[in-house]
Enzyme design. Structure first.
Site: not given
Ligand code: G6P
Length: 608
Positions: A2, A27, A74, A100-101, A483, A487, A490, A506, A603
């Site tokens: 947010c 955000r 969000w 926000n929160g 990772e 990616k 996402e 397995h 984010k």
């Molecule tokens: C969210 C984002 C991810 C990120 C994670 C941790 O879930 O979508 O891309 O890796 O937060 O974020 P940070 O700012 O703590 O690295």
């Protein structure tokens, strides 16, 4: 998560609010709204489901007011809708609040306020705040007083900005767990949940502390605690460049940030390599060699990509320092009443420095007397401040929701930490030198990989229409596979699963078919033969294989290969990951996804 903006000054607030919200859209981006007021102007409100651009289209030209607040959301409580979008108003339409929160006791407060006559217009937890503020505003009450006494009843996290049509010469903001930054202008003041919205207007900022409030007027600001004790806050200067917040000719922030990696890695390494003693200088650890020698275990915590970067970090620490190390999702760690040991070093990883689960995990460790270092990108962020010391990444702002350059810089920071630790323990000077040279070679080698973008884009387009993808790697390659799968999921919404290559037989081998291709990490290391055997098993079941390798495997074992330059075996995972970023990006582009703002995500997740 947010975004919040606010403005007070001689100009019209709306242009800044809308532009600021656009900059904060990463955000949260499911709905947005603005409210403005001015002397004798009443309160004007516009809210809309969708992106900030959808909101901007509904704001009339004559939406005038020199005091205003805005929000991009969000969703947590209630679906994305016009009604649930912020700002929220009280029943008289006098106060407006953006938040926000999470307000944890919203249900109780809502029941009480409803019994007292308040009529709720949304399903949000935020709306209780505005009705509380209205209820605490008897004739002549200062806005700050009403906000302060309302917050005293609230349990939860918040960054808020509050507008009062009857006191349009001020905005009250408060912070508890969600960031609020004040921007100081010439006879005007700005507020945002993140400096990204401010840098075009001012470089002078004040980050509020948790439990702090501020009254903002055009001429300046005053900060104080929840029990009204004044605080003194000196402004600091933002040093991130304005063009970090533009796509600078790239189609998306994501691909821009992928290409910024050589420079980001250079900054992470800058001034930290000690060639004479073949080690790393890490001034911010706040731990001397003797204290580090007493560490028997390293526990890394983070969420999402930060957790996977932590897994690579744990491997580096085990290999170079021979100290047992592992990485765990902070979101799990904090809820399992973890045993905190005096001789364990805890390391929290976060790009934003705001992720609530990671912050709560740090607080849990500290409450139990543990020592925590932060590997954090955002200087002065909540997690950085909560830690006992740490390493800043200096990767520059990361805007795209999916992490790329911060991920790479985090692993580089762990390589520095592992080298430093290793040279205090048993890593030989020769091995130390080997790693120093390897680290120095990284930026150039990343550039070499990025030069293959066109070929990787073609492969991505070819593989993008598959049913799903399997990512496999062995030992050092396994976190890379995780990772890489993350990616792809996402940003392209293609289902992807990561498995240790050794575990394929397995269970998941049952999934292998031409429709489910496998991306295999095949470095030229001591496990090469084992990896090639696994590729044979996949090909024997008509599976397609895309190998990321140092040497192209026999075409019988891999349909396609992307080659990466060889570094030191411990650092190779960093380079093997780069083609996977490009693969995910170009798959998402081929599928016409909203690359920088993938559905349902945000984010920085500042809620539980
Ligand atoms: C969210 C984002 C991810 C990120 C994670 C941790 O879930 O979508 O891309 O890796 O937060 O974020 P940070 O700012 O703590 O690295």
């Amino acid at each position: 998560m947010c975004g919040i903006v606010a403005y007070i000054g001689p100009k019209d607030a709306t242009p800044f609010l809308l532009e600021g919200l656009q900059r904060l859209e990463y955000r949260g981006y499911d709905s947005a709204g603005v409210a403005v007021t001015g002397k004798g102007a009443g309160l004007k409100l516009r809210k809309a489901k969708g992106r900030v651009a959808d909101l901007a289209a509904t704001v009339p030209a004559r939406f005038k007011g020199s005091t205003g607040i805005g929000h991009t959301r969000w969703a947590t409580h209630g679906e994305p809708s016009d009604a649930n979008a912020h700002p929220h108003l009280d029943n008289a339409g006098r106060f407006a609040v953006v938040h926000n929160g999470i307000i944890e006791n919203a249900d109780q407060l809502r029941a009480r306020l409803t019994a007292e006559g308040a009529v709720f217009a949304s399903e949000t937890d935020t709306e209780v705040l505005v009705h509380l503020i209205a209820a605490h505003s008897a004739e002549g009450t200062d806005l700050e007083e009403a906000v302060r006494s309302s917050l005293a009843l609230v349990v939860g996290t918040y960054g808020i900005a509050v507008l009062d049509a009857e006191q349009p010469d001020r905005i009250v903001v408060a912070r508890n767990g969600s960031p609020i930054v004040l921007g100081i202008g010439e006879k005007e003041m700005f507020v945002a949940s993140d400096v990204a919205a401010l840098v075009r207007y001012t470089r002078q900022v004040v980050h509020l502390e948790d439990g702090e409030l501020a009254v903002i007027r055009a001429e300046g600001f005053r900060t104080f605690t929840e029990d009204a004790r004044p605080t003194t806050r000196q402004p600091s200067t933002v040093d991130w460049e304005i063009d970090s917040y533009d796509t600078a000719g790239h189609a998306h922030f994501l691909v821009k940030e992928i290409h910024e990696q050589p420079a980001a890695v250079e900054r992470t390494l800058s001034g930290r390599l000690d060639e004479r003693f073949a080690t790393a200088h890490l001034g911010g650890l706040n731990m001397d060699a003797r204290e580090l020698r007493d560490i028997r275990r390293v526990k890394i915590i983070g969420c999402g990509s930060a957790y996977y970067a932590g897994q690579m970090g744990a491997q580096l620490i085990e290999e170079l320092a021979r100290i047992p190390a592992d990485s765990e999702p902070a979101s799990e760690f904090r809820y399992r009443n973890p045993v905190i040991e005096a001789d364990t070093l805890y390391v929290a990883v976060s790009q934003s420095g705001e992720t609530y689960d990671t912050l709560a995990a740090v607080q849990e460790v500290k409450r139990k007397g543990g020592r925590v270092l932060g590997v954090v990108n955002t200087v002065g962020s909540a997690i950085a401040r909560a830690c006992d010391g740490g390493i800043y990444l200096h990767a520059g702002p990361e805007i795209s929701v999916a992490s790329t350059k911060a991920f790479t810089s985090t692993v580089v920071a762990f390589a520095l930490l592992a080298l430093h630790f290793g040279r205090i323990n048993d890593l030989s000077p020769a091995d130390g030198r080997r790693i120093v040279e390897g680290l120095k070679a990284l930026p150039g080698q990343i550039r070499e990989i990025l030069e293959q973008e066109k070929e990787i884009a073609e492969l991505a387009a070819e593989y993008a229409n598959c049913q799903g993808m399997m990512f496999i790697g062995r030992v050092r390659g396994y976190p890379v596979a995780r990772e890489g799968a993350q990616k792809l999921k996402e940003i392209s919404y293609v289902h992807a699963e990561a498995y240790p290559a050794s575990e394929l037989k397995h269970g998941p081998l049952a999934l292998i078919s031409p429709e489910l291709p496998t991306v295999a990490l095949v470095p030229d290391d001591e496990l090469l033969d084992k990896n090639l055997t696994t590729l044979g098993e996949i090909r024997a079941r008509a599976g397609r294989v895309l190998a990321i390798a140092h040497r192209a495997p026999d075409p019988k074992l891999a349909n396609h290969s992307v080659l990466v330059p060889r570094n030191e075996p411990e650092l190779d995972p960093l380079l093997l990951n780069i083609p996977l970023q490009l693969l995910a990006y170009h798959a998402a582009v081929a599928l016409e996804r909203d690359v920088d703002k993938p559905r349902n995500l945000a984010k920085s997740v500042t809620v539980e």
